[in-house]
Enzyme design. Structure first.
Site, PDB file in Angstrom:
ATOM      1  CG  ASN A  95      33.187 -74.767  94.873  1.00 56.45           C
ATOM      2  OD1 ASN A  95      33.624 -75.405  93.907  1.00 56.45           O
ATOM      3  ND2 ASN A  95      33.567 -75.057  95.976  1.00 56.45           N
ATOM      4  CG  MET A  97      41.552 -74.104  90.582  1.00 52.42           C
ATOM      5  SD  MET A  97      42.699 -72.933  91.487  1.00 52.42           S
ATOM      6  CE  MET A  97      42.724 -73.711  93.145  1.00 52.42           C
ATOM      7  NE  ARG A 127      37.971 -80.090  94.895  1.00 57.58           N
ATOM      8  CZ  ARG A 127      39.143 -79.942  95.121  1.00 57.58           C
ATOM      9  NH1 ARG A 127      39.904 -81.161  94.722  1.00 57.58           N
ATOM     10  NH2 ARG A 127      39.887 -79.428  96.115  1.00 57.58           N
ATOM     11  N   GLY A 182      41.542 -70.982  84.295  1.00 53.29           N
ATOM     12  CA  GLY A 182      42.354 -71.603  85.671  1.00 53.29           C
ATOM     13  C   GLY A 182      42.892 -73.056  85.317  1.00 53.29           C
ATOM     14  CD1 TRP A 190      45.959 -63.606  83.422  1.00 57.00           C
ATOM     15  CD2 TRP A 190      47.612 -62.867  82.153  1.00 57.00           C
ATOM     16  NE1 TRP A 190      47.100 -63.181  84.365  1.00 57.00           N
ATOM     17  CE2 TRP A 190      48.034 -62.721  83.703  1.00 57.00           C
ATOM     18  CE3 TRP A 190      48.514 -62.567  81.234  1.00 57.00           C
ATOM     19  CZ2 TRP A 190      49.622 -62.431  83.871  1.00 57.00           C
ATOM     20  CZ3 TRP A 190      49.994 -62.222  81.484  1.00 57.00           C
ATOM     21  CH2 TRP A 190      50.203 -61.992  83.041  1.00 57.00           C
ATOM     22  CE1 TYR A 233      48.708 -65.834  87.507  1.00 58.82           C
ATOM     23  CE2 TYR A 233      49.644 -63.927  87.384  1.00 58.82           C
ATOM     24  CZ  TYR A 233      48.568 -64.743  87.242  1.00 58.82           C
ATOM     25  OH  TYR A 233      47.313 -64.155  86.847  1.00 58.82           O
ATOM     26  CE  LYS A 261      38.847 -66.324  96.163  1.00 51.74           C
ATOM     27  NZ  LYS A 261      39.778 -66.907  95.409  1.00 51.74           N
TER      28      LYS A 261
HETATM   29  N1  LIG Z   1      42.846 -66.246  83.936  1.00 53.20           N
HETATM   30  C1  LIG Z   1      42.321 -65.324  84.382  1.00 53.20           C
HETATM   31  O1  LIG Z   1      42.494 -64.169  84.252  1.00 53.20           O
HETATM   32  C2  LIG Z   1      41.544 -65.663  85.754  1.00 53.20           C
HETATM   33  C3  LIG Z   1      40.823 -64.760  86.565  1.00 53.20           C
HETATM   34  C4  LIG Z   1      40.236 -65.227  87.682  1.00 53.20           C
HETATM   35  C5  LIG Z   1      40.220 -66.591  88.355  1.00 53.20           C
HETATM   36  N2  LIG Z   1      41.212 -67.359  87.495  1.00 53.20           N
HETATM   37  C6  LIG Z   1      41.353 -68.725  88.081  1.00 53.20           C
HETATM   38  O2  LIG Z   1      40.280 -69.297  88.190  1.00 53.20           O
HETATM   39  C7  LIG Z   1      40.509 -70.347  89.093  1.00 53.20           C
HETATM   40  C8  LIG Z   1      39.218 -70.284  90.230  1.00 53.20           C
HETATM   41  O3  LIG Z   1      39.912 -68.626  90.930  1.00 53.20           O
HETATM   42  P1  LIG Z   1      39.016 -68.557  92.175  1.00 53.20           P
HETATM   43  O4  LIG Z   1      39.708 -67.384  92.706  1.00 53.20           O
HETATM   44  O5  LIG Z   1      37.449 -68.388  91.737  1.00 53.20           O
HETATM   45  O6  LIG Z   1      39.029 -69.526  93.093  1.00 53.20           O
HETATM   46  P2  LIG Z   1      38.487 -70.134  94.565  1.00 53.20           P
HETATM   47  O7  LIG Z   1      37.422 -69.313  94.967  1.00 53.20           O
HETATM   48  O8  LIG Z   1      39.834 -69.702  95.559  1.00 53.20           O
HETATM   49  O9  LIG Z   1      38.531 -71.463  94.716  1.00 53.20           O
HETATM   50  C9  LIG Z   1      39.275 -72.612  94.246  1.00 53.20           C
HETATM   51  C10 LIG Z   1      38.146 -73.509  93.337  1.00 53.20           C
HETATM   52  O10 LIG Z   1      39.145 -74.544  92.756  1.00 53.20           O
HETATM   53  C11 LIG Z   1      38.593 -75.773  93.128  1.00 53.20           C
HETATM   54  N3  LIG Z   1      39.977 -76.856  93.297  1.00 53.20           N
HETATM   55  C12 LIG Z   1      40.927 -76.637  93.943  1.00 53.20           C
HETATM   56  N4  LIG Z   1      41.801 -77.666  93.714  1.00 53.20           N
HETATM   57  C13 LIG Z   1      41.325 -78.343  92.752  1.00 53.20           C
HETATM   58  C14 LIG Z   1      41.756 -79.646  92.217  1.00 53.20           C
HETATM   59  N5  LIG Z   1      42.802 -80.177  92.582  1.00 53.20           N
HETATM   60  N6  LIG Z   1      40.668 -80.116  91.404  1.00 53.20           N
HETATM   61  C15 LIG Z   1      39.624 -79.782  91.130  1.00 53.20           C
HETATM   62  N7  LIG Z   1      39.335 -78.321  91.647  1.00 53.20           N
HETATM   63  C16 LIG Z   1      40.001 -77.780  92.529  1.00 53.20           C
HETATM   64  C17 LIG Z   1      37.950 -75.777  94.566  1.00 53.20           C
HETATM   65  O11 LIG Z   1      37.171 -76.576  94.767  1.00 53.20           O
HETATM   66  P3  LIG Z   1      36.956 -77.219  96.269  1.00 53.20           P
HETATM   67  O12 LIG Z   1      36.093 -75.998  96.992  1.00 53.20           O
HETATM   68  O13 LIG Z   1      36.110 -78.392  96.442  1.00 53.20           O
HETATM   69  O14 LIG Z   1      38.090 -77.428  97.005  1.00 53.20           O
HETATM   70  C18 LIG Z   1      37.341 -74.470  94.110  1.00 53.20           C
HETATM   71  O15 LIG Z   1      36.197 -74.580  93.387  1.00 53.20           O
HETATM   72  C19 LIG Z   1      41.852 -70.389  89.572  1.00 53.20           C
HETATM   73  O16 LIG Z   1      42.698 -71.054  88.906  1.00 53.20           O
HETATM   74  C20 LIG Z   1      42.331 -68.940  89.325  1.00 53.20           C
HETATM   75  O17 LIG Z   1      43.528 -68.543  89.060  1.00 53.20           O
HETATM   76  C21 LIG Z   1      41.895 -66.926  86.503  1.00 53.20           C
END
Ligand SMILES: NC(=O)c1ccc[n+]([C@@H]2O[C@H](COP(=O)([O-])OP(=O)(O)OC[C@H]3O[C@@H](n4cnc5c(N)ncnc54)[C@H](OP(=O)(O)O)[C@@H]3O)[C@@H](O)[C@H]2O)c1
Length: 292
Positions: free
Chosen positions: A116, A206, A139, A204, A229, A18, A286
C-alpha cells in the site's frame, strides 16, 4: 516550487541515517516539481512557464531554486504539479524494479510487501500495464478491497501463514521476483514464497530490521538477493536515458495512473508538523508540501 513530498528517505536523511549528507545548513527534499520562472543563460531548451521535475540533489523543500536546465525534466501539460512532484522516486523505482532484475513475461507473478506504499501501488499499476500478476502483502486488512480495486491480483495480510496463502491464491504458480521494502521477517516470508533461482530485490527497510538470510535459501533454492538505489540510477543515467525512462511514466500519468495518494498538504511554514505527520505509520497517503 509547486509541490514536494516528504518521503521515508527524506526522514532518514534528516535523522543522519542516509548515505547522502549535505554540508549544513542544508535543505532537505529529494523530489519535487516547480515551474520555470526565468530561463537565463545560453542554450536553455525549457521556456518559462514549463512545469518541471527537479533533480534529487539540491533540496526541494524550498520556495525557489536556480538549477541548470539540463538537469530538469519537462512535464507534459496534461499532468498537474502534485502528480508530477511524486513521479521521480517511487514510480521510477517501480519501473526499474520491474525491468532491471528478472526478465518477466506476460502472465508472470511477482510478490511485494508494503504494497500500500506509494512505491507498492506504482508497482501494482505498472505490473498490470505490462501484463504481470501481483501478490500484494500488507499489514492492515482494511486495505484489501482498496488495493484489489486498484488492480492488485492477490492482496494478503502478512503473517506466518503467508507462504500457504500465496500458494493457494496463485494455484501454486512459480513467483520469480520478490520486491522488499520492509526487511526483517517480512522479507524472509517473501523469499520463502519465491520459486528456486528467483530474485528478491530490496529497496526499502521500513521495519528497520536487517535481512537475515537462512543458508538454505542460497544453497538449496539458489535465490538471488539484490538491491536498488534510484538516486544511483539517476546519477549514472544519461539525460537521454532519463527522458526515455520518464516517457512511459508520463504516458501512464496522462491516463490518470501513477497518481500518488496524498493524506495532507502543508505549507512550508508548518514544516515541523508536516515532518512529524510524515513519520507516522498507517497513513492513507503521502504528506507533501504545496507552495503558492
Ligand atoms: N531504494 C530506493 O531507491 C527507493 C526508492 C523508492 C522508495 N524506497 C523505499 O521504499 C519504501 C517505501 O517508500 P514509499 O515512499 O513508497 O513509502 P510510503 O508511501 O511513505 O509508505 C510507507 C509504507 O511502509 C509501511 N511501513 C511503515 N512502517 C512499517 C513497519 N514497521 N513494518 C512494515 N511496514 C511498514 C507502511 O505501512 P502502513 O501504511 O501499514 O503503515 C507503508 O506501506 C521506503 O523504505 C523508501 O525509502 C527506496
Amino acid at each position: 516550487m509547486r509541490a514536494a513530498p516528504i518521503n521515508p528517505a527524506d526522514l532518514n536523511q534528516i535523522e543522519g541515517k542516509y548515505p547522502v549528507r549535505f554540508p549544513l545548513p542544508a535543505t532537505p527534499g529529494f523530489e519535487g516539481a516547480g515551474v520555470v520562472v526565468d530561463a537565463g543563460g545560453n542554450g536553455t531548451t525549457i521556456p518559462a512557464g514549463t512545469l518541471v521535475i527537479l533533480p534529487h540533489n539540491l533540496g526541494t523543500w524550498r520556495e525557489a531554486v536556480a538549477v541548470k536546465a539540463s538537469e530538469l525534466v519537462a512535464v507534459p501539460p496534461e499532468i498537474d504539479p502534485v502528480h508530477a512532484a511524486l513521479l521521480k522516486i517511487n514510480p521510477m523505482t517501480a519501473w526499474r524494479l520491474l525491468h532491471d532484475y528478472v526478465d518477466l513475461k506476460k502472465g508472470d507473478w511477482l510478490i511485494q510487501n508494503a504494497a500500500n506504499s506509494a512505491a507498492g501501488r506504482a508497482v501494482t499499476q505498472i505490473a498490470r500495464e505490462l501484463g504481470h500478476k501481483t501478490v500484494n502483502v500488507i499489514r492492515r486488512a482494511e486495505l484489501i478491497d482498496e488495493l484489489r480495486s486498484e488492480g492488485g491480483d492477490v492482496v494478503l495480510v502478512d503473517s506466518e501463514k503467508l507462504r500457504d496463502e500465496v500458494k493457494s491464491a496463485t494455484n501454486g504458480a512459480p513467483i520469480p521476483l520478490g520486491l522488499n521494502a520492509v526487511g526483517g521477517e517480512s522479507a524472509l516470508r517473501l523469499a520463502n514464497c519465491l520459486a528456486p533461482g528467483s530474485t528478491l530485490v530490496t529497496f526499502g527497510a521500513m521495519s528497520l530490521q536487517p535481512l537475515k538470510i537462512p543458508n538454505g535459501l542460497l544453497i538449496f533454492k539458489g535465490l538471488r538477493f539484490r538491491g536498488i538505489w534510484i538516486n544511483k540510477w539517476y546519477d549514472s543515467a544519461s539525460k537521454e536515458e532519463r527522458m526515455e525512462a520518464f516517457r512511459p511514466l508520463f504516458e501512464m500519468a496522462k491516463r490518470g495512473l501513477l497518481k500518488t495518494k496524498v493524506e495532507k498538504a502543508y505549507p512550508l511554514t508548518e514544516a515541523k508538523a508536516a515532518v512529524a505527520h510524515a513519520a507516522q505509520g498507517k497513513r492513507s497517503g503521502k504528506i507533501i508540501f504545496e507552495f503558492e
